[in-house]
Scaffold this active site. Sequence first.
Site, PDB file in Angstrom:
ATOM      1  N   ASN A 157       0.847  -1.195   0.000  1.00 43.27           N
ATOM      2  CA  ASN A 157       0.000   0.000   0.000  1.00 43.27           C
ATOM      3  C   ASN A 157       0.877   1.237   0.000  1.00 43.27           C
ATOM      4  OD1 ASN A 157      -2.780   1.257   0.427  1.00 43.27           O
ATOM      5  ND2 ASN A 157      -1.605   2.171   2.097  1.00 43.27           N
ATOM      6  N   GLU A 158       0.738   2.045  -1.040  1.00 40.11           N
ATOM      7  CA  GLU A 158       1.416   3.340  -1.108  1.00 40.11           C
ATOM      8  C   GLU A 158       2.892   3.231  -0.720  1.00 40.11           C
ATOM      9  OE1 GLU A 158      -2.306   6.411  -0.304  1.00 40.11           O
ATOM     10  OE2 GLU A 158      -0.950   5.934   1.349  1.00 40.11           O
ATOM     11  N   CYS A 163      15.375   3.487   3.723  1.00 45.39           N
ATOM     12  CA  CYS A 163      16.058   2.918   4.876  1.00 45.39           C
ATOM     13  C   CYS A 163      17.556   3.107   4.686  1.00 45.39           C
ATOM     14  CB  CYS A 163      15.712   1.441   5.025  1.00 45.39           C
ATOM     15  SG  CYS A 163      16.612   0.599   6.358  1.00 45.39           S
ATOM     16  N   CYS A 165      19.999   1.542   6.755  1.00 46.11           N
ATOM     17  CA  CYS A 165      20.712   0.554   7.546  1.00 46.11           C
ATOM     18  C   CYS A 165      21.932   0.038   6.784  1.00 46.11           C
ATOM     19  CB  CYS A 165      19.785  -0.601   7.923  1.00 46.11           C
ATOM     20  SG  CYS A 165      19.385  -1.702   6.541  1.00 46.11           S
ATOM     21  N   GLU A 323      -8.062   4.863  -4.408  1.00 46.67           N
ATOM     22  CA  GLU A 323      -8.583   5.527  -3.217  1.00 46.67           C
ATOM     23  C   GLU A 323      -9.003   6.948  -3.562  1.00 46.67           C
ATOM     24  OE1 GLU A 323      -6.105   5.632   0.229  1.00 46.67           O
ATOM     25  OE2 GLU A 323      -5.476   3.540   0.041  1.00 46.67           O
TER      26      GLU A 323
END
Length: 688
Positions: A157-158, A163, A165, A323
Site C-alpha cells: 500500500n502506497e 532505509c 541501515c 482511493e
Amino acid sequence: MSTRWTPVHPRMNVMLHGGDYNPDQWLDYPGILDEDDKLMKLARANTMSVNIFGWSALEPEEGVYRFEWLDEVMDRAAARGGHIILATPSGARPAWMSERYPEVLRVGANRVRNLHGLRHNHCYTSPVYREQTQRINRMLAERYCSHPALILWHISNEYGGDCHCELCQEAFRNWLKERYGHSLDKLNHAWWTGFWSHRFNSWSQIESPAPHGESQVHGLNLDWRRFVSDQTIDFYLSEIAPLRELTPDIPVTTNFMGNYPDMRPFTGLNYERFARHVDIVSWDAYPPWHNNWQSTAELARDVAFVNDLYRSLKGGRPFLIMECTPSLVNWHAVNKAKRPGMHKLSSLQSIAHGADSILYFQWRKGRGASEKFHGAVVDHDSRPDTRVFREVAEVGRLLERLAPVTGASVDAKVAILYDWENDWALADAQGFGQDSRRYVRTCQEHYRAFWERHIPVDVITPDQPLDRYALVIAPMLYMVREGFGQRVEDYVRQGGRFVATYATGMVDESDLAYLGGRPGQLREVLGIRAEEIDTLYPEETREVVDADGASYCAYDYCELVHLEGAQALAWYAADLYQGHPAVTEHGYGKGRAYYVAGRHESRYHDAFYGKLIEELGLQPGYPAEAPAGVSIQTRSDGEQTYVFIMNFTESEQIVQLPEGAALTDLETDATLSGSLRLPPYGAVAARV
C-alpha cells in the site's frame, strides 16, 4: 490511442465501485459483516479492497494463522456477485515481527533505527522481511487462487520512504558498482567529487545522504533517489513472485500517489519505472476541493494533469482510482467536506480522463486511532440516509450506466513532458529562486492552455515515444538525459513541433552542467544559445512584446538567449535583456522547435499556443461551446465516443452543443441538444 483496450481481467468490464474495506478491525462485532452486506447493495458497491493492513489478523503470532475471517469476506463477496481486490499485507508488519526480527525496522537518515510503529517502517533490503512477505503472500495465493471473487492483487500500500541501515548501504554500493561499471573514477567524475575534496578511493567510503554527513553532492543525492526507487521496485518484484507463479491470470497493481494538497505527482519514487512492472496503474486521489488558494476550476486542471499522467504511463490504458474520499480527509491543514454535487463531479472527472473505477478510502470509519474521522461511505452510526451515503449511492447508480465506457481511452495529439528525475534534480539545484522553481506548476500552466480549450493531452516521460504527437512541450527540462536530444531532433526533423522553455538542458543525467553552452543536447534543434537566467523578486515583472506589438508580462525568470539559426517571435522590452529574444522559432527539417525564454503570463501562453493549435489543426474531443470553468473531455473505443461535460464553477453555466448534433445522456437516456444548462458542480456523461 482510440482503440478499445482489453480489460485487465475478464470480469472487470464494469466500472468498479467500492473501496478499502477493513473487516479485520471488526472481528469482535459479529453483526458488522451482515450490516455491510446490506449497505454495499444499497450503495451499488461491487468491489472491495481487503487485507491492506491485515497481517496481524491473519497471523497474530508467528506461525499461528487465522484465515477464517478473510474466507468469510471473500465468500460473502462472491455470494452477492461482488469483486475482491486482495491486498498483500506488507504495508505494516505485526509487532511480534519487529520484536523478534529488529532488522526489519528501518534506519533513518540520522542512522538511528526506528521503533515499531506507523506504516512502511520496514527495510526493503532485509532478507528476513522479504522472506516473511513471500511466505504470507504464497499462503494467500494458494488459498484464494481459484476464488471466484478475486479479480486483482493489490500489492502492499502506497510504497514510499527509504532505509539507511547497513544492509541498504551495502545494497546501494552494489547498485553504484553496476551503474558505474565498478569504476570509482567514473563515479567520482559523475559526482564531481573534487568539490570540497570529497573524492572516494574505496567503495566502503560511500554512504547515503545524511543530515549530519554528506548532503551537498548532487550526483549522490540523485543516485540515492534512483537506488531507492529501484530497491522499492525490487522488493515489489520479490512480493509478487509467488503470485505470478500461482495466479498468473490475476493482474497486479500497487497504488501510486499524488503529493497533496498541491496535486503534483508524488516525487519520492520514479513511477515511470515502477509502472513497467504493474499490469494496471492505480492511484490515490485526494484533491483539496473548496480550498482558499485557488478556484475549483484551477484545482480541476491540476487534478486532470495528474490523471492524464497516470493514464499515459501505460500508453493510454485506463487506470484505476484505488482511493478517494466520498467527502473529506483528516490530514489536510483544513479538512473541508465536499459540497453537494462535488463527489459526482470529481468522480466523473476521473472517469473522463481514463479511470475505470471509483474506489474509496474508506468503506467504514474505524472506531479508533489516527483515521477514525477520515471520510468514509459508512459513518459510525451506520445510517444509509446520510448526505455522503446518498451521494455515493448516486455515483454507484451512474457508474452502472457507464459500463460501456470501460476500456475506452483518450486520443491525444498533444503531449506535455514530466520527468520525475528532472523534478528531483531541479529541486536539489542551488540557484534560481528558492520558492519559485515550481517545476510541476510550470508543467500545469502549459497544460492549462489545452485543458481550457478541451483539447486532449497526454502527460508523458522522456522515455516514451514522441512520434505519435503533433506537438510535444517540455517545460523546464533542466536535466536532459543521454540520447533524448537525438530523439527530439529526429522527431522535429520528421515534422513534429517541439516547445522548450527557460532552464532547459542545463545538466546531464549525472547532474553535471553541460559544457559548450546551454541548452546542451537541444541547442542545435532549438537554434539558440542560452547565456544566463535572471531571477526576479515576487513583485517584479518584465515586459515582453511580440511581433504583432502585443505586450505581455514575464515574472520569476527571464533568460538571456542568442539566436543561432532561430528567429525571434517576441522580445524583452527592458533591463539587461532588452532587445533580446523572449520567444524563438527554429525550422528544423520538416518541423519546428520553439524556445520560451521566460516565465510568461497566462495571456501569452493563450496567444502562443492558440496559434500553434490553429496551425496544427488541433481539435477538441467534442466541439461544444463552453464558458470558462467548464471542462469537456472524451473517451473512445474506436467506434463509440463518450463525452463528459463538467462544470467546475459555483454558478450555473450554459454549454452550447453543435448545431444539429445530439447526445444521449448515459444516466437518463434523454436526448441532449441545443443549450445544455449545468447547475453548480453539475456534470453530464453522454454518448455521441
